[in-house]
Enzyme design. Structure first.
Site, PDB file in Angstrom:
ATOM      1  N   HIS A  83       0.654 -63.832  19.786  1.00  0.00           N
ATOM      2  CA  HIS A  83      -0.605 -62.929  19.792  1.00  0.00           C
ATOM      3  C   HIS A  83      -1.703 -63.430  19.941  1.00  0.00           C
ATOM      4  CE1 HIS A  83       1.082 -59.860  16.236  1.00  0.00           C
ATOM      5  NE2 HIS A  83       1.940 -59.948  17.304  1.00  0.00           N
TER       6      HIS A  83
ATOM      7  N   GLU B  90       1.791 -50.128  17.928  1.00  0.00           N
ATOM      8  CA  GLU B  90       2.563 -50.980  16.988  1.00  0.00           C
ATOM      9  C   GLU B  90       1.799 -51.874  16.216  1.00  0.00           C
ATOM     10  OE1 GLU B  90       5.514 -54.129  15.622  1.00  0.00           O
ATOM     11  OE2 GLU B  90       3.838 -54.411  16.981  1.00  0.00           O
TER      12      GLU B  90
HETATM   13  C1  LIG Z   1       8.123 -59.959  12.444  1.00  0.00           C
HETATM   14  C2  LIG Z   1       7.332 -60.135  13.360  1.00  0.00           C
HETATM   15  O1  LIG Z   1       6.723 -60.954  13.636  1.00  0.00           O
HETATM   16  N1  LIG Z   1       7.076 -58.755  14.126  1.00  0.00           N
HETATM   17  C3  LIG Z   1       6.466 -59.060  15.091  1.00  0.00           C
HETATM   18  C4  LIG Z   1       7.185 -58.584  16.403  1.00  0.00           C
HETATM   19  C5  LIG Z   1       8.748 -58.667  16.295  1.00  0.00           C
HETATM   20  O2  LIG Z   1       9.174 -59.861  16.795  1.00  0.00           O
HETATM   21  O3  LIG Z   1       9.477 -57.806  15.891  1.00  0.00           O
HETATM   22  C6  LIG Z   1       4.905 -58.433  14.968  1.00  0.00           C
HETATM   23  O4  LIG Z   1       3.951 -58.851  15.666  1.00  0.00           O
HETATM   24  N2  LIG Z   1       4.809 -57.402  14.454  1.00  0.00           N
HETATM   25  C7  LIG Z   1       3.429 -56.908  13.989  1.00  0.00           C
HETATM   26  C8  LIG Z   1       3.336 -55.599  13.151  1.00  0.00           C
HETATM   27  C9  LIG Z   1       1.904 -55.457  13.031  1.00  0.00           C
HETATM   28  C10 LIG Z   1       1.548 -54.501  11.898  1.00  0.00           C
HETATM   29  O5  LIG Z   1       2.375 -53.813  11.318  1.00  0.00           O
HETATM   30  O6  LIG Z   1       0.538 -54.351  11.602  1.00  0.00           O
HETATM   31  C11 LIG Z   1       2.846 -58.117  13.289  1.00  0.00           C
HETATM   32  O7  LIG Z   1       1.557 -58.339  13.622  1.00  0.00           O
HETATM   33  O8  LIG Z   1       3.455 -58.538  12.388  1.00  0.00           O
END
Ligand SMILES: CC(=O)N[C@@H](CC(=O)O)C(=O)N[C@@H](CCC(=O)O)C(=O)O
Length: 873
Positions: free
Chosen positions: A677, A568
């Site tokens: 992260h 993901e």
């Molecule tokens: C909005 C957000 O911060 N999304 C997170 C996890 C969540 O809380 O839903 C997330 O870290 N998503 C990733 C997706 C990576 C990608 O599409 O490359 C991100 O780094 O934003």
């Protein structure tokens, strides 16, 4: 007049929705037939990122860290050390639930028996009525036989015995037909396939009351004990762990699903950020985070997923949050980014890190540094970890920088699945999903020196550009004469790296082919206690609870599919490839998708999703209590004036909602910023600051499990089209306002067709729900449901779920980003986390192409009107 556009999924619902009177006359309707490469460096290997050589699955090797199997041994799966007592105790409690079987006492017993008998009859007759013989067209029709009978009798006159037998046969068939009509032979649908019938409410109570936070905490502890980036040993070990637990819960068809996808990994000596000129300022960034644990366990190096490899040099220029407007501001001040290294901060007016880099690239920068500013997520907000919940001076936000709002999933297989053996591959060069300049994330500890070095270069920044990095007493933009910075980002790029989703399911008894999909991703940038470990730990507890139910013979009406996605963090690869691999099946049979990514990083419940699921969600929030506030989540939601937000991008619902048209929902308990992260998003952080006692994890498990029951086990699928139609009215109103703001006058862009389509939708939604109301009144309170009524209810449910499939522009998609097919929702092209409503029109307005915007408005109106009418016709 707009053009209404049928699509190939129409065939799923040939049965017109009957009036209430038609429905309760238990005459079978004629329409019932519907039932009928890659070089891998030693550095990367040393980090344990790529697994060992002597590969299995192109590089994977049976893990040497604690195996998933042994890790299960320490889990209290026996429940002995749990405050709730043993699993035996849970089983006893299930046994004490209200099983609807002969054995109840008094009057209710008689009622139950009668109910059971009639329900038994229902299923049998339903099964009979659904039989659709393949050779039916070759059999003579009833009218033909009736016409022929007199001649048959005349021709056979000499043989009265044959004629008598024939007559007897006709009589028997006629009697059998009468019995079918009378519903005498029905059996309870839930008792098909050997399942046992429990009162749905007792199932709901059981599920809510038996979620065990101790189990969740123990899962969290294991999940966060080693890093697990996609495509690495860690993620594979965890896949085995999840798989074993799915098997232990007796899910069906448990398996690993492999895709071979494009991933990148940092090389240990391959990254550098340094001031190389003037000589008196030379300096080198540390880059890595300090070790998060005293036991010095391995942790992930600092890098951006899907970043461009390369080494670049140029003058340093500060560009605030890195939005297009920020770069425009620099240009307006006469500061050129050509050949420069941009340094920008996370968050702010451009929340999507990939688009910060793209904006820098578009103005000619050759590299981009993104740093974590303490004013956003660090000490200016509160105590940093390990004293508090915020990002520390050395904390770094890793993250994917593929352009998730332009291309989703594996960027080398846009629009098709990267199945092992798939020969097609897109190019990395000029790939619309990738940035073309190298980038790297930094901690403010490192950014401090860079920002200080800008003093006296370019212009003093506007006040709103000033960040919170201490020791930078003057904030300057920098310019072409700024100190020269070298940015090196040499990495291993693997074009076909295996990743693994874990899948398992519980087959439904009424509509086994229709699925509610329940999932979370498993891969993390480092230890991932919140993102995504909190969601994974909760998913495993939800699976355990459903496993307990299924071991006692309970079955849902519709199939529940559980999934643990890989990849993901790199552009939602695991879920997107899964969707692309089964697109047709999902468009026909995917009823709903329930996503939890970060289950808990705070205590405020937040949800975004298709409005069709709002009522189901609110019903559930009514039944679940906040662990500390002594109020239901629904009450808190109402007090805060919270609403169900639209779905943008950033997690695994995107492919389900925007490509497959499977109505989706995403939920989280959120709070203030945390070491997102970073390797400080670990178990210790969660245990001390994120969710001490794991009470919000437990609450999320309750919400998730009840929502699964709401969608998989209510006889009438809880989809609300009136709420949806209201939302669409609002989308059109706000699009109209946006168009005018962007300079499109009515003569340029007339959105009347969209307003009209929204009204068509509302009218059809109201008509459609008449049937639900009538069913609830007649049967919802425990009334008898005839076979014909059940069949029509099932058709009504299918119709509900097909609605969003009908909202797909299947042969088209959004101009310029065709993977996105849904005409109402997509991530905003230039703000990937945020939602764009009616995105085809919005994109065209943003491009100031009002002719295209008008065409798109007419197309969307046609698709929406058609989908709305299909609800009732
Ligand atoms: C909005 C957000 O911060 N999304 C997170 C996890 C969540 O809380 O839903 C997330 O870290 N998503 C990733 C997706 C990576 C990608 O599409 O490359 C991100 O780094 O934003």
């Amino acid at each position: 007049m707009v053009e209404e556009k049928p699509n190939k999924y129409d065939q799923q619902e040939s049965l017109p929705i009957p009036t209430y009177n038609e429905a309760i006359s238990s005459r079978p309707s004629s329409s019932q037939s519907f039932l009928g490469p890659s070089e891998i460096s030693h550095d990367a290997e040393r980090q344990g990122l790529l697994g060992r050589r002597q590969p299995q699955h192109d590089g994977y090797h049976v893990p040497t860290v604690q195996s998933a199997r042994s890790s299960l041994d320490f889990l209290p799966s026996s429940g002995e050390n749990s405050p709730r007592g043993s699993t035996e105790e849970l089983r006893r409690e299930i046994l004490q639930m209200d099983v609807v079987e002969p054995g109840a006492d008094g009057d209710s017993r008689g009622l139950l028996l009668r109910g059971n008998l009639s329900k038994r009859i229902t299923t049998l007759t339903q099964s009979l009525s659904s039989i659709n013989l393949p050779f039916r067209q070759w059999l003579p029709s009833r009218d033909y036989i009736l016409d022929k009978i007199p001649f048959l009798i005349r021709d056979l006159r000499p043989n009265w015995i044959i004629a008598g037998r024939f007559f007897a046969l006709v009589l028997v068939l006629f009697l059998a037909y009468l019995l079918f009509l009378s519903d005498v032979f029905a059996i309870n649908r839930r008792q098909g396939n050997g399942s046992v019938y429990y009162y749905p409410d007792s199932i709901r109570n059981f599920v809510r009351d038996h979620i065990n936070e101790t189990y969740i905490r123990e899962h969290s502890q294991y999940i966060t004990s080693f890093p697990h980036i996609a495509g690495t040993k860690g993620s594979f070990v965890l896949a085995e762990y999840v798989q074993d637990l799915f098997i232990e819960s007796e899910l069906e068809e448990v398996r690993l699903e492999q895709f071979d996808v494009y991933l990148n990994y940092p090389k240990k000596g391959g990254r550098r950020v340094a001031i190389v000129d003037p000589p008196e300022l030379t300096w080198e960034a540390k880059i890595e985070e300090e070790l998060a644990y005293a036991d010095k366990r391995e942790q992930t190096l600092v890098f951006h997923g899907h970043s461009r490899s390369g080494t670049v040099k140029g003058p340093l220029i500060y560009a605030n949050y890195g939005s297009k407007e920020d770069f425009k501001r620099l240009e307006d001040q006469g500061i050129s980014l050509k050949g420069a290294i941009a340094i920008v901060r996370y968050y702010g007016s451009q929340g999507d890190r990939a688009l910060k880099i793209k904006a820098a690239e578009l103005v000619g920068a050759v590299g981009c540094i993104i740093y974590s500013d303490p004013a956003e997520d660090g000490f200016e907000r509160g105590d940093p970890y390990p004293q508090g919940r915020y990002m520390s001076s050395d904390g770094v936000q890793r993250g994917g920088v593929s352009l998730m709002s332009w291309v989703v999933g594996d960027v080398l297989s846009s629009g098709f699945a990267s199945l092992p053996g798939e020969q097609r591959r897109d190019s990395k060069d000029n790939n619309p999903g990738l940035n073309n300049i190298p980038s790297i994330p930094l901690a403010w500890r490192d950014a401090q020196k860079l920002l200080q070095a800008l003093k006296g270069h370019g212009k003093k920044v506007d006040d709103y550009w000033i960040g919170g990095v201490p020791g930078v007493n003057q904030w300057w933009t920098g310019d072409s004469k700024s100190p020269i910075v070298e940015l090196a980002n040499e990495q291993d790029e693997v074009e076909r790296r295996p990743i693994y989703n874990v899948l398992g399911k519980i087959t439904g008894v009424e509509q086994p082919e229709k699925s509610i999909i329940v999932a979370n991703h498993r891969d993390a940038w480092c230890f991932g206690a919140a993102d995504p470990g909190s969601g994974t730990a909760v998913l495993l507890e939800v699976v355990r609870i459903f496993g307990e139910l299924q071991k006692k013979g309970w079955r849902p009406l519709r199939t529940i599919e559980f999934a643990s996605w890989d990849g993901e963090e790199y552009n939602m690869i695991g879920s997107t490839e899964h969707v692309e691999a089964r697109m047709d099946g999902l468009r026909s049979d995917g009823f709903a998708y329930l996503n939890v990514d970060v289950a808990v990083s705070g205590s405020e419940f937040k949800a975004s999703g298709s409005p069709v699921l709002q009522t189901a969600l609110l019903r559930v929030l009514e039944r679940v209590t906040d662990p500390f506030a002594n109020k239901t989540l629904r009450k808190i939601w109402a007090e805060k004036g919270d609403t169900l937000k639209g779905l943008g991008g950033g997690s695994d619902y995107v492919a389900f909602q925007d490509m497959a048209g499977t109505s989706s929902l995403d939920m989280s308990f959120l709070g203030n910023p945390y070491p997102y992260h970073s390797c400080y998003d670990n178990f210790d952080w969660m245990d001390k600051f994120g969710d001490p006692g794991f009470q919000y994890h437990k609450t999320m498990a309750q919400v998730w499990a009840l929502l699964i029951l709401e969608l998989a086990d209510r006889e009438l699928l809880t989809f609300d089209f009136e709420v949806y139609a209201n939302a669409v009215r609002e989308y059109v109103d706000s699009l109209e306002a946006y168009a005018r703001e962007q300079g499109a006058q009515k003569k340029d862009l007339d959105l009347t067709v969209l307003h009209e389509a929204a009204e068509v939708f509302m009218k059809n939604a109201i008509g459609f729900h008449e049937w639900d109301k009538a069913w609830e009144e007649a049967i919802g309170g425990g009334g008898f449901e005839s076979n014909a009524m059940a069949i029509k209810r099932i058709s009504h449910n299918t119709r509900k779920a097909n609605f969003e499939t009908h909202l797909l522009d299947i042969d088209g998609g959004l101009p310029g980003r065709e993977q996105f097919k849904h005409v109402l929702f997509a991530p905003q092209a230039w703000s990937g986390y945020d939602e764009a409503f009616i995105p085809g029109v919005r994109d065209a307005i943003d491009a100031k192409n009002f002719t295209l915007a008008q065409e798109q408005a007419e197309k969307v109106a046609g698709i929406l009107s058609y989908a709305s009418r299909k609800l009732n016709h």
